[in-house]
Write an enzyme that holds these catalytic residues in place. Sequence first.
Site, PDB file in Angstrom:
ATOM      1  N   CYS A  77      20.566 -39.841  39.793  1.00 52.41           N
ATOM      2  CA  CYS A  77      21.418 -38.736  40.233  1.00 52.41           C
ATOM      3  C   CYS A  77      22.891 -39.072  39.984  1.00 52.41           C
ATOM      4  CB  CYS A  77      21.114 -38.376  41.683  1.00 52.41           C
ATOM      5  SG  CYS A  77      21.819 -36.777  42.178  1.00 52.41           S
ATOM      6  N   HIS A 175      15.577 -36.958  41.289  1.00 52.15           N
ATOM      7  CA  HIS A 175      15.290 -38.029  42.252  1.00 52.15           C
ATOM      8  C   HIS A 175      13.829 -38.436  42.112  1.00 52.15           C
ATOM      9  CE1 HIS A 175      19.006 -38.063  44.638  1.00 52.15           C
ATOM     10  NE2 HIS A 175      19.072 -36.792  44.315  1.00 52.15           N
ATOM     11  N   GLU A 177      12.262 -40.756  43.509  1.00 52.21           N
ATOM     12  CA  GLU A 177      11.713 -41.144  44.821  1.00 52.21           C
ATOM     13  C   GLU A 177      11.336 -39.934  45.671  1.00 52.21           C
ATOM     14  OE1 GLU A 177      16.036 -40.427  45.717  1.00 52.21           O
ATOM     15  OE2 GLU A 177      14.865 -41.089  43.990  1.00 52.21           O
TER      16      GLU A 177
END
Length: 193
Positions: A77, A175, A177
């Site tokens: 990001c 992202h 994750e």
Amino acid sequence: MNIVIIDYGAGNIQSIQFALERLGFNGILSSDWNEIQKADKVIFPGVGEASSAMKKLKERGLDILIPTLKQPVLGICLGMQLLCKSTEEGNTKGLGIFEVDIIKFSNKVKVPQMGWNTIYNLKSTLFQDIKENKFMYLVHSFYVPLNENTIATTNYEKEYSTALHQDNFFGVQFHPEKSGKFGEQVLMNFLNL
């Protein structure tokens, strides 16, 4: 494997740590030069505003260290955006790994782009075992234009780079994750480089 998540006060570091744990790895949070240099893999996260994040990097001397790293580095990001030459956000000079300037989305679209969007034109082992047009989770108001380092594309108002690669440096705008199993596959592919 020794994985360091760069901790400079501008990252979504806990969620990255948890994602690594789900994959069976332990990520150490650190801003220590020695620890970062010795790592097998380095993750460079970022959330928030570019100029204040860059200020925090400079306070720790990480703006000098990061471009010298030789092991695989993954910017996530804002981390990816700070690896670029500059950004319109706060008129901020970046680390210059990727020779590209970041631009703000126009007011014709809702900003930030927040939520799920597809990635395609996948061109790297970073996307091994991930098919075209899988959804990833994004939150951003500024974008990286398509350039010679683009290894994945997304469309929001226009096509832009959602992932970059240059030498040992990789960056993803999404992202991983927070992007479910395909995001975790990107992290696993990075760890397997």
